[in-house]
Design an enzyme around this catalytic site. Structure first.
Site, PDB file in Angstrom:
ATOM      1  N   PRO A 226       0.784  -1.231   0.000  1.00  0.00           N
ATOM      2  CA  PRO A 226       0.000   0.000   0.000  1.00  0.00           C
ATOM      3  C   PRO A 226       0.820   1.287   0.000  1.00  0.00           C
ATOM      4  O   PRO A 226       0.270   2.355  -0.182  1.00  0.00           O
ATOM      5  CB  PRO A 226      -0.755  -0.110   1.321  1.00  0.00           C
ATOM      6  CG  PRO A 226       0.195  -0.865   2.189  1.00  0.00           C
ATOM      7  CD  PRO A 226       0.920  -1.828   1.315  1.00  0.00           C
ATOM      8  N   ASP A 249       1.340   0.911 -11.717  1.00  0.00           N
ATOM      9  CA  ASP A 249       0.160   1.743 -11.478  1.00  0.00           C
ATOM     10  C   ASP A 249       0.563   3.015 -10.762  1.00  0.00           C
ATOM     11  O   ASP A 249       1.609   3.065 -10.110  1.00  0.00           O
ATOM     12  CB  ASP A 249      -0.835   1.000 -10.566  1.00  0.00           C
ATOM     13  CG  ASP A 249      -1.542  -0.111 -11.317  1.00  0.00           C
ATOM     14  OD1 ASP A 249      -1.395  -0.175 -12.544  1.00  0.00           O
ATOM     15  OD2 ASP A 249      -2.233  -0.897 -10.653  1.00  0.00           O
ATOM     16  N   LYS A 271      -3.763   4.288 -13.179  1.00  0.00           N
ATOM     17  CA  LYS A 271      -5.223   4.307 -13.150  1.00  0.00           C
ATOM     18  C   LYS A 271      -5.592   4.857 -11.795  1.00  0.00           C
ATOM     19  O   LYS A 271      -5.160   4.352 -10.773  1.00  0.00           O
ATOM     20  CB  LYS A 271      -5.780   2.897 -13.308  1.00  0.00           C
ATOM     21  CG  LYS A 271      -5.842   2.493 -14.750  1.00  0.00           C
ATOM     22  CD  LYS A 271      -6.626   1.234 -14.932  1.00  0.00           C
ATOM     23  CE  LYS A 271      -5.751   0.030 -14.663  1.00  0.00           C
ATOM     24  NZ  LYS A 271      -6.450  -1.215 -14.628  1.00  0.00           N
ATOM     25  N   GLY A 302      -0.442  -1.670  -6.996  1.00  0.00           N
ATOM     26  CA  GLY A 302      -0.594  -1.315  -5.585  1.00  0.00           C
ATOM     27  C   GLY A 302      -1.239  -2.468  -4.834  1.00  0.00           C
ATOM     28  O   GLY A 302      -2.037  -3.222  -5.398  1.00  0.00           O
ATOM     29  N   ASP A 304      -2.291  -5.830  -3.407  1.00  0.00           N
ATOM     30  CA  ASP A 304      -2.173  -7.179  -3.944  1.00  0.00           C
ATOM     31  C   ASP A 304      -2.786  -7.206  -5.345  1.00  0.00           C
ATOM     32  O   ASP A 304      -3.849  -6.617  -5.559  1.00  0.00           O
ATOM     33  CB  ASP A 304      -2.916  -8.168  -3.033  1.00  0.00           C
ATOM     34  CG  ASP A 304      -2.848  -9.580  -3.584  1.00  0.00           C
ATOM     35  OD1 ASP A 304      -1.828 -10.241  -3.337  1.00  0.00           O
ATOM     36  OD2 ASP A 304      -3.789  -9.996  -4.293  1.00  0.00           O
ATOM     37  N   MET A 384     -11.962   1.896  -2.646  1.00  0.00           N
ATOM     38  CA  MET A 384     -12.356   2.886  -3.658  1.00  0.00           C
ATOM     39  C   MET A 384     -13.636   3.587  -3.261  1.00  0.00           C
ATOM     40  O   MET A 384     -14.491   3.888  -4.075  1.00  0.00           O
ATOM     41  CB  MET A 384     -12.544   2.196  -5.026  1.00  0.00           C
ATOM     42  CG  MET A 384     -11.254   1.624  -5.541  1.00  0.00           C
ATOM     43  SD  MET A 384     -11.388   0.920  -7.182  1.00  0.00           S
ATOM     44  CE  MET A 384     -11.680  -0.783  -6.803  1.00  0.00           C
TER      45      MET A 384
HETATM   46  N1  SAH Z   1      -4.954  -3.999  -5.464  1.00  0.00           N
HETATM   47  C1  SAH Z   1      -5.084  -2.953  -4.469  1.00  0.00           C
HETATM   48  C2  SAH Z   1      -6.380  -2.238  -4.545  1.00  0.00           C
HETATM   49  C3  SAH Z   1      -6.582  -1.498  -5.814  1.00  0.00           C
HETATM   50  S1  SAH Z   1      -8.058  -0.573  -5.793  1.00  0.00           S
HETATM   51  C4  SAH Z   1      -4.873  -3.564  -3.077  1.00  0.00           C
HETATM   52  O1  SAH Z   1      -4.831  -4.797  -2.943  1.00  0.00           O
HETATM   53  O2  SAH Z   1      -4.746  -2.787  -2.131  1.00  0.00           O
HETATM   54  C5  SAH Z   1      -7.514   0.966  -5.215  1.00  0.00           C
HETATM   55  C6  SAH Z   1      -8.091   1.270  -3.868  1.00  0.00           C
HETATM   56  O3  SAH Z   1      -7.342   0.622  -2.858  1.00  0.00           O
HETATM   57  C7  SAH Z   1      -8.044   2.731  -3.494  1.00  0.00           C
HETATM   58  O4  SAH Z   1      -9.096   3.470  -4.081  1.00  0.00           O
HETATM   59  C8  SAH Z   1      -8.188   2.644  -2.000  1.00  0.00           C
HETATM   60  O5  SAH Z   1      -9.504   2.379  -1.606  1.00  0.00           O
HETATM   61  C9  SAH Z   1      -7.387   1.407  -1.694  1.00  0.00           C
HETATM   62  N2  SAH Z   1      -5.986   1.756  -1.313  1.00  0.00           N
HETATM   63  C10 SAH Z   1      -4.871   1.416  -1.949  1.00  0.00           C
HETATM   64  N3  SAH Z   1      -3.784   1.892  -1.308  1.00  0.00           N
HETATM   65  C11 SAH Z   1      -4.242   2.546  -0.236  1.00  0.00           C
HETATM   66  C12 SAH Z   1      -3.622   3.244   0.834  1.00  0.00           C
HETATM   67  N4  SAH Z   1      -2.286   3.385   0.922  1.00  0.00           N
HETATM   68  N5  SAH Z   1      -4.410   3.789   1.786  1.00  0.00           N
HETATM   69  C13 SAH Z   1      -5.752   3.660   1.728  1.00  0.00           C
HETATM   70  N6  SAH Z   1      -6.386   3.022   0.751  1.00  0.00           N
HETATM   71  C14 SAH Z   1      -5.651   2.464  -0.227  1.00  0.00           C
END
Ligand code: SAH
Length: 476
Positions: A226, A249, A271, A302, A304, A384
């Protein structure tokens, strides 16, 4: 002091270790691994060394150091912890032109023992010439994380086929090209995945062919976590170190991008909710183009790659086009944000299940099953969700979740600028507006969210209620 690096073959050779405490024990263990005939001189030795002596793995010379102990030995290690005695041992060894190491005393030593990364038969030794052994150990830790355990079996296979490879490619340049393509390509990937037999078949096949096999390109789908680069896995780091091309990404943090091999090409295929973005088709086309050119691609996402990351679609596309791929999981935002906000997602008293949902579906025809998301004793994490909170709040209450249910919104989780905003489900959308919640952010709904207040530990403490106005923040 300029030291001459060397790796000594001690198999069957006598080595004397003076001192039988915990330090001596470590030295003895390392020496025994080499097949040396180890003799430990000391009035008393540790339990473990006693056992080794009883089992015949070492010889215990009982008593105080005497010159005669040096008769016929090749190497001496002084590990007594007594400086005067160590000095006496070093002097006696010097007189007989024996190389001696005095533990933690470069001045008395004629040889030093490096910090070692052991991927037998590959061995990497690090020395600071005694100037800063701690630094050598830190460097070793870095190197340990760069090279996984498969390097050992890889080197062993290469060793077994060395003669055949030499015969097949008598020209050194060609041989080098062949070996490089072997170590960088699918052969190495198979060994890493514990498929040594398949790797060997592949090696035999390419030795039967007439050309140096052109490396097939491949894609590693890597979860970057993250934000905090410390949350990247070791496999993820290795893939970044081997990549020719990284398609990443926009969500991937600068800290993680910094870890990518310097001469890799970075392509942002960002994206972001609401912003401009590269189409999924274009991402597929880019992966295909580079893979077909024989490059090693990392598709860096970002969190997983399989959680709201379209990783599945990308793999289906690669499979349909016969491109090799691997997947390295990452820490998904829900897990990381919860941890960095001090919110245990499950808790014996509050939540026995967890659901991950994405608020993007809230208004779409693919309606989420709100009654299951609104279940009691369950923690719900909404990804999201920054824009769609109003509707999520309404539906959850309609489907039975109390407006008093605690919620926490986490913005920029695991990054230094992280903010956590706590409140109740009934005030969720209002709180997000009041605090101008930014992207990326997610929401945790459930009793456990109420624990952030007591268990927070990272960045600033959770915010609640209406904040003082701050003119510089831009809502997502
Ligand atoms: N594949 C990613 C998610 C992608 S969707 C995962 O597994 O985390 C993108 C969403 O993930 C963002 O809109 C938000 O809701 C969340 N997200 C990703 N990184 C974040 C972070 N550092 N802090 C808070 N929400 C996060």
């Amino acid at each position: 002091m300029n030291l001459y690096p060397m790796f000594a073959n001690l198999a069957g050779r006598r080595v004397l270790v003076v001192g039988g405490g915990s330090v001596g024990e470590r030295k003895v263990a390392a020496l025994c691994k080499t097949g040396a005939r180890v003799e430990v001189g000391a009035p008393r030795v540790s339990r473990r060394l006693e056992k080794c002596a009883a089992g015949g793995e070492i010889v215990h010379l009982r008593g105080h150091f005497e010159d005669a102990w040096l008769d016929g030995v090749w190497l001496v290690v002084a590990a007594t912890g007594n400086r005067a005695l160590n000095r006496q041992i070093a002097a006696a060894a010097e007189q007989r032109r024996l190389l001696v190491n005095v533990v933690d005393d470069a001045g008395l030593s004629s040889f030093q023992v490096p910090a070692v990364v052991d991927r037998h038969p590959l061995m990497i030794a690090i020395s600071t010439g005694g100037a800063a052994p701690v630094l050598a150990r830190l460097v070793r830790e870095r190197i340990e994380s760069l090279f996984d355990a498969s390097l050992g079996p890889l080197a062993t296979l290469a060793q077994r086929y060395r003669e055949r490879i030499r015969r097949k490619f008598p020209d050194i340049g060609q041989r080098r090209g062949f070996l490089e393509s072997l170590f960088r390509g699918k052969f190495a990937a198979l060994v890493r995945l514990n498929q040594a037999l398949r790797a060997e078949h592949m090696l035999k096949r390419s030795l039967r062919g007439n050309n140096i096999p052109r490396n097939r390109g491949s894609v590693v789908l890597v979860g970057a976590g993250p934000g905090d680069p410390g949350l990247l896995t070791l496999n993820g780091l290795r893939a970044l170190n081997e990549a020719d091309i990284v398609l990443h990404d926009r969500l991937v943090s600068a800290g993680v991008l910094d870890l990518i091999r310097r001469d890799a090409t970075l392509i942002e295929v960002g994206k972001q909710a609401g912003g401009s973005h590269t189409s999924q088709d274009h991402i597929h086309a880019l992966m295909l183009e580079h893979a077909q050119a024989g490059r090693r691609i990392v598709r860096l996402k970002g969190g997983d790659p399989f959680i709201f990351g379209r990783g599945g679609e990308e793999l289906e596309y690669l499979r349909a086009h016969d491109i090799d791929f691997e997947v390295v999981p990452g820490i998904t935002a829900a897990i990381a944000c919860a941890a960095y906000a001090g919110i245990p997602l499950t808790h014996r008293d509050h939540a026995q299940a967890v659901a991950f949902a994405t608020a993007h579906q809230c208004e779409s025809s693919e309606k989420p099953d709100w009654s299951s998301l609104a279940r009691q004793h369950q923690t719900l994490v909404i990804y999201m969700g920054v824009r769609e909170l109003e509707s999520a709040q309404k539906r959850l209450i309609e489907h039975g979740r109390s407006p008093q249910t605690p919620v926490a919104m986490i913005e920029n989780g695991s990054r230094p600028e992280q903010r956590v905003i706590c409140g109740t489900l009934g005030e969720l959308a209002q709180l997000a507006r009041d605090h101008a919640l930014l992207s990326p952010g997610l929401v945790i709904v459930g009793e456990v969210a109420g624990l952030a207040d007591r268990l927070h530990w990272y960045a600033q403490a959770p915010l609640t209620g209406t904040p003082a106005p701050s003119p510089n923040r831009r809502a997502a």
